[in-house]
Structures are given as C-alpha cells and as structure tokens.
Design a protein around this motif. Structure first.
Motif, PDB file in Angstrom:
ATOM      1  N   VAL A 145       3.487  -9.306  -1.876  1.00  0.00           N
ATOM      2  CA  VAL A 145       2.853 -10.547  -1.426  1.00  0.00           C
ATOM      3  C   VAL A 145       1.947 -10.194  -0.241  1.00  0.00           C
ATOM      4  N   LEU A 146       0.711 -10.632  -0.297  1.00  0.00           N
ATOM      5  CA  LEU A 146      -0.225 -10.351   0.789  1.00  0.00           C
ATOM      6  C   LEU A 146      -1.176 -11.525   0.972  1.00  0.00           C
ATOM      7  N   SER A 147      -1.948 -11.454   2.048  1.00  0.00           N
ATOM      8  CA  SER A 147      -2.899 -12.533   2.339  1.00  0.00           C
ATOM      9  C   SER A 147      -4.097 -11.935   3.051  1.00  0.00           C
ATOM     10  N   VAL A 148      -5.268 -11.991   2.404  1.00  0.00           N
ATOM     11  CA  VAL A 148      -6.467 -11.393   2.987  1.00  0.00           C
ATOM     12  C   VAL A 148      -6.899 -12.155   4.235  1.00  0.00           C
ATOM     13  N   ALA A 149      -6.857 -13.480   4.197  1.00  0.00           N
ATOM     14  CA  ALA A 149      -7.031 -14.319   5.388  1.00  0.00           C
ATOM     15  C   ALA A 149      -5.633 -14.768   5.793  1.00  0.00           C
ATOM     16  N   ASP A 150      -5.219 -14.410   6.999  1.00  0.00           N
ATOM     17  CA  ASP A 150      -3.791 -14.262   7.289  1.00  0.00           C
ATOM     18  C   ASP A 150      -3.211 -15.315   8.224  1.00  0.00           C
ATOM     19  N   ASP A 151      -1.982 -15.664   7.946  1.00  0.00           N
ATOM     20  CA  ASP A 151      -1.071 -16.294   8.895  1.00  0.00           C
ATOM     21  C   ASP A 151       0.102 -15.316   9.019  1.00  0.00           C
ATOM     22  N   PRO A 152       0.440 -14.851  10.240  1.00  0.00           N
ATOM     23  CA  PRO A 152       0.088 -15.431  11.534  1.00  0.00           C
ATOM     24  C   PRO A 152      -1.074 -14.790  12.273  1.00  0.00           C
ATOM     25  N   ALA A 153      -1.600 -13.651  11.821  1.00  0.00           N
ATOM     26  CA  ALA A 153      -2.515 -12.879  12.664  1.00  0.00           C
ATOM     27  C   ALA A 153      -3.909 -13.488  12.770  1.00  0.00           C
ATOM     28  N   ALA A 154      -4.277 -14.411  11.849  1.00  0.00           N
ATOM     29  CA  ALA A 154      -5.587 -15.071  11.868  1.00  0.00           C
ATOM     30  C   ALA A 154      -6.731 -14.081  11.690  1.00  0.00           C
ATOM     31  N   THR A 155      -6.458 -12.985  10.984  1.00  0.00           N
ATOM     32  CA  THR A 155      -7.485 -11.988  10.713  1.00  0.00           C
ATOM     33  C   THR A 155      -7.951 -12.093   9.263  1.00  0.00           C
ATOM     34  N   VAL A 156      -9.039 -11.388   8.957  1.00  0.00           N
ATOM     35  CA  VAL A 156      -9.522 -11.256   7.581  1.00  0.00           C
ATOM     36  C   VAL A 156      -9.634  -9.768   7.284  1.00  0.00           C
ATOM     37  N   ALA A 157      -8.908  -9.307   6.283  1.00  0.00           N
ATOM     38  CA  ALA A 157      -8.878  -7.882   5.979  1.00  0.00           C
ATOM     39  C   ALA A 157     -10.223  -7.408   5.446  1.00  0.00           C
ATOM     40  N   PRO A 158     -10.731  -6.299   5.949  1.00  0.00           N
ATOM     41  CA  PRO A 158     -11.995  -5.753   5.427  1.00  0.00           C
ATOM     42  C   PRO A 158     -11.851  -5.388   3.950  1.00  0.00           C
ATOM     43  N   PRO A 159     -12.917  -5.547   3.166  1.00  0.00           N
ATOM     44  CA  PRO A 159     -12.832  -5.244   1.732  1.00  0.00           C
ATOM     45  C   PRO A 159     -12.332  -3.843   1.424  1.00  0.00           C
ATOM     46  N   GLU A 160     -12.719  -2.853   2.247  1.00  0.00           N
ATOM     47  CA  GLU A 160     -12.273  -1.495   1.953  1.00  0.00           C
ATOM     48  C   GLU A 160     -10.765  -1.341   2.116  1.00  0.00           C
ATOM     49  N   VAL A 161     -10.178  -2.070   3.066  1.00  0.00           N
ATOM     50  CA  VAL A 161      -8.721  -2.034   3.230  1.00  0.00           C
ATOM     51  C   VAL A 161      -8.045  -2.710   2.040  1.00  0.00           C
ATOM     52  N   VAL A 162      -8.578  -3.856   1.634  1.00  0.00           N
ATOM     53  CA  VAL A 162      -8.022  -4.557   0.473  1.00  0.00           C
ATOM     54  C   VAL A 162      -8.082  -3.653  -0.758  1.00  0.00           C
ATOM     55  N   HIS A 163      -9.211  -3.006  -0.941  1.00  0.00           N
ATOM     56  CA  HIS A 163      -9.406  -2.143  -2.115  1.00  0.00           C
ATOM     57  C   HIS A 163      -8.367  -1.026  -2.136  1.00  0.00           C
ATOM     58  N   GLU A 164      -8.160  -0.356  -1.011  1.00  0.00           N
ATOM     59  CA  GLU A 164      -7.205   0.749  -0.954  1.00  0.00           C
ATOM     60  C   GLU A 164      -5.771   0.263  -1.180  1.00  0.00           C
ATOM     61  N   THR A 165      -5.447  -0.878  -0.624  1.00  0.00           N
ATOM     62  CA  THR A 165      -4.091  -1.407  -0.789  1.00  0.00           C
ATOM     63  C   THR A 165      -3.830  -1.818  -2.228  1.00  0.00           C
ATOM     64  N   ILE A 166      -4.796  -2.471  -2.853  1.00  0.00           N
ATOM     65  CA  ILE A 166      -4.617  -2.900  -4.240  1.00  0.00           C
ATOM     66  C   ILE A 166      -4.551  -1.690  -5.170  1.00  0.00           C
ATOM     67  N   GLU A 167      -5.330  -0.665  -4.883  1.00  0.00           N
ATOM     68  CA  GLU A 167      -5.232   0.562  -5.686  1.00  0.00           C
ATOM     69  C   GLU A 167      -3.838   1.170  -5.576  1.00  0.00           C
ATOM     70  N   ALA A 168      -3.294   1.181  -4.375  1.00  0.00           N
ATOM     71  CA  ALA A 168      -1.953   1.722  -4.177  1.00  0.00           C
ATOM     72  C   ALA A 168      -0.915   0.884  -4.920  1.00  0.00           C
ATOM     73  N   ALA A 169      -1.043  -0.438  -4.845  1.00  0.00           N
ATOM     74  CA  ALA A 169      -0.102  -1.318  -5.545  1.00  0.00           C
ATOM     75  C   ALA A 169      -0.185  -1.126  -7.052  1.00  0.00           C
ATOM     76  N   ALA A 170      -1.411  -1.011  -7.576  1.00  0.00           N
ATOM     77  CA  ALA A 170      -1.588  -0.821  -9.010  1.00  0.00           C
ATOM     78  C   ALA A 170      -0.994   0.502  -9.461  1.00  0.00           C
ATOM     79  N   GLY A 171      -1.184   1.549  -8.653  1.00  0.00           N
ATOM     80  CA  GLY A 171      -0.646   2.847  -9.006  1.00  0.00           C
ATOM     81  C   GLY A 171       0.861   2.864  -9.078  1.00  0.00           C
ATOM     82  N   GLU A 172       1.507   1.966  -8.343  1.00  0.00           N
ATOM     83  CA  GLU A 172       2.969   1.892  -8.350  1.00  0.00           C
ATOM     84  C   GLU A 172       3.494   0.801  -9.276  1.00  0.00           C
TER      85      GLU A 172
END
Length: 413
Positions: A145-172
């Motif tokens: 479970v993840l959130s690109v626009a986040d509670d509680p941190a109020a940040t927005v994940a950069p696309p390159e971070v999202v891409h790397e994380t989703i690749e890792a999740a898909a690989g597993e």
C-alpha cells in the motif's frame, strides 16, 4: 520505563481522522445529498459511471465492471486485504488507517523506510530487502500500500522514485494499492508531476480514492476503487464485492448522490476545490516557515491539508515540559494549540521519535463565517482569526527554541 501503549490512547479507537476541509459545504453539494433508496453493494451504475469519468479525466480509463464504491476507504482497503490475503507492506510513516485494516484480519504489517525526498512511497532498495527478509522468515508478503501524494508527510513522490518502487514491487510479485486520496490537492499543480502507479503497472495496481480528500466532508464516508483491466482485476473485484456484501458495506443513498454530483465535477465543485487548495497551501506554507524557524525538521508541504514535523532538534526544551515521546508531544501540543496534533506513533513512526502531524483546517476559523471569510479573502493570512492561530503556533515553537537556546548557553563546556 517509557510507555509503549499509553492507556486511553490506543492506536485504533483514538486514531486521528484525515485532515478535513475546515470549510462549509458548497450549496450544490449539500442540495445533492438526497434520496431514500437502497444503494447496491459496490455502488449504483450512476455512481460508478461518474467515478469512471473522474478517472478518465486523469488518464486512468476504467470499465464499470472494474469499478467499486464503498462507504469510506477503510472499508475498501479491508475488503482488498481480505481478498488478497497474505502480509502487507506499508511505508513508514503512513496513513493512520492503513495498518489496522490488515491487523484486524490477522495479517502481519511490515513498515518500510521512505526515501529522503518524500514520504508515502517505500525506498525501492529497502522494499526489496524487507520482502526477501519476510519471506526468509516464513512470511507471505502479497500487498504493498502506498500513496504518491501522502498523508502524513504532505509530500509528492518524484516520478523516478515511483518508477523504481513499482519496478521493485512488480519484480517481487506484489499487488499494489495506490491510495490517491490526495492527488487533487497539489499545492502547485503546474510545477508538480504526479505519476499514478496505475499508469506504470496497470495489470497489478488497484487505485483507491477516499472522496473526503477532494470533495466530501469526512462525516460522509464514500470511496471508490479502480481495478486492473484483466483477469486478476475481475477476480479481485468479485472478491471485494463478496466482502463488502458480507459486511453490509453500502453507501448511504444521500451520500452516494452527493458523491456522484461531486465526481461529475461541475463548476461549483472544481472552483471550490481550487480555492480550497490555494487557501490550505498558503496556511501550510506559513506554518512550515514557523516550524523551520524554530529548528524543526519539516519537508515542505506539497499536497493535502497538513504537514509533518520532526521536533527532535527541540528535544531538550521539550524534556523540560515532560515531553519525551510522541504521545506526550501530542498531549502537549494539543493543549497548547487548542487543536488536534496527533503524534507520529499514530502513523507507524517510533513512539520515541518526536514527530507530529498538524492539519491546516483549524487555522481557518472556528465558525462558518470565519471559514468562509478565509476562503474568500485575497489575503487570508492577514485575517485576525487566521493571524491569531498562526501567531499562537509561532509563539509556541519560538518559546521552545528560546528555551533550547538558553539551555545550551547554560550548559558547561
């Protein structure tokens, strides 16, 4: 010994609500909340069609057969977790309501650290390490479970971070639930790129949106989910509907009518949302300046109606006020500021870390008249009630900074 489960402050029954709008309802939305019929489990065709239109306008087309509505995001996540089975991975910190859904079902929840630049999305290397460790210890991680626009941190994940994380999740082989509740509350939508994981890995991502983020008050629970357009999505949707049916989790008819009105995004709704986001962004930026000036560590808020502060640099001053953990920090700031200030332990952070989420809604006023004045004013920070609330925040943290500076001067070298 420092407490680990403060009596009367349990993580579920006393958990914080999502940051609210803090504003009166738009007239059209209030008028739309009518009806006495029974909504079908999963939502009526009319509601699902408006949800499909909402996603299509965001580049995420969906069939009606791949869409479900439920009375709030917690009910949807509970159904998704039950349907998928296995263990759950979440970023640390994360929304307060994510982990209780899994634990209620007997699933284990494994927090994963986030990158330096954002919250809401696990660091990809930490994710891989955690998944492999859990499996080596006999666990069965299936859901991230993840959130690109986040509670509680109020940040927005950069696309390159999202891409790397989703690749890792898909690989597993993980299924991903992307909580996109806050995607429509970007403080600077023209200069902030939000990439949905469903755009990258459509066959393994379910998108979930709680409508209390962009449109509805938190007291009107309604949420929508968009499933993958393949056999996995069909099976998962069917299982989710089974769980919702067993729970009797149907949206109340007036709330469903209001949700359909909002998801259709008439001018009244889009204009109110844009004005609300601008207002909360300005208040969040002012609060951020006060916290940083006092020495707190705070990522600049980029979305939502909140910000998340690490007061570790002020630990010595807080110790003088008998504040040594997140629960004591919550109690101290709630009393000082006269508004909820949930500690970081509510969001999966360590109890010993001095972290807190502050919502911007309470700064807008205490009456509907004051809140509407905040919304309509070209200079809301100059209104007496807004200025007073922000000044109280500033003086509270200035006092802590001054106490800390005095203590440093007095300490022997």
């Amino acid at each position: 010994m420092r407490r680990t489960d403060p009596e009367g402050h349990g993580p579920v029954r006393y958990g914080p609500s999502p940051p609210g709008h803090g504003l009166p309802l738009p007239p059209g939305l209030a008028a739309a909340a009518t009806g006495a019929h029974t909504e079908p489990t999963g939502g009526s065709p009319a509601l699902l069609d408006t949800a499909r239109g909402y996603w299509a306008r965001r580049g995420l087309p969906a069939d009606r057969a791949r869409t479900v509505a439920a009375p709030g995001a917690p009910a949807l996540l509970l159904a998704l977790t039950a349907a998928l089975g296995g263990d759950v991975l979440v970023p640390r910190p994360c929304a307060a309501w994510w982990a209780p859904q899994a634990r209620l079902l007997g699933s284990s929840v494994f927090p994963v650290g986030t990158p330096v630049e954002c919250g809401g999305v696990p660091d990809p290397y930490a994710l891989l390490e955690t998944v492999r460790r859990v499996r080596a210890e006999g666990g069965d991680p299936r859901l991230l479970v993840l959130s690109v626009a986040d509670d509680p941190a109020a940040t927005v994940a950069p696309p390159e971070v999202v891409h790397e994380t989703i690749e890792a999740a898909a690989g597993e082989g993980l299924h991903v639930v992307s909580d996109e509740t806050w995607r429509d509350t970007l403080h600077d939508p023209h200069d902030t790129v939000l990439l949905s994981p469903a755009e990258m890995l459509p066959e393994r991502v379910t998108v979930l949106t709680d409508l209390c983020g962009p449109f509805l008050p938190s007291g009107w629970p309604a949420a929508i989910a968009r499933f993958p357009g393949n056999d996995i999505g069909t099976l998962l949707r069917d299982r989710v509907l089974d769980v919702l049916t067993a729970l009797g989790a149907r949206i109340a008819a007036p709330v469903a009518a209001a949700a359909a009105y909002a998801l259709d995004e008439p001018d009244e709704i889009t204009h109110r949302l844009a004005a609300s986001v601008r207002l909360h962004a300005r208040v969040a930026a002012a609060a951020h300046r006060s916290l940083v000036a006092a020495g707190a560590h705070v990522r600049p808020p980029r979305a939502g109606r909140h910000l998340y502060a690490d007061l570790g640099p002020l630990r010595s001053a807080l110790t003088a006020h008998d504040v040594g953990d997140a629960q004591e920090l919550e109690d101290f700031l709630t009393a000082r500021l006269g508004m909820p200030a949930p500690g970081g332990h509510r969001f999966g952070d360590d109890l010993g870390a001095l972290r807190v989420r502050l919502a911007t809604g309470p700064f807008l006023g205490s009456t509907d008249e004051e809140r509407m004045a905040s919304l309509m004013s070209p200079e809301p920070l100059e209104l007496p009630h807004v200025d007073s609330a922000l000044s109280l925040l500033g003086s509270t943290f200035d006092d802590l900074r001054d106490d800390d500076d005095a203590r440093r001067r007095e300490s022997p070298r």
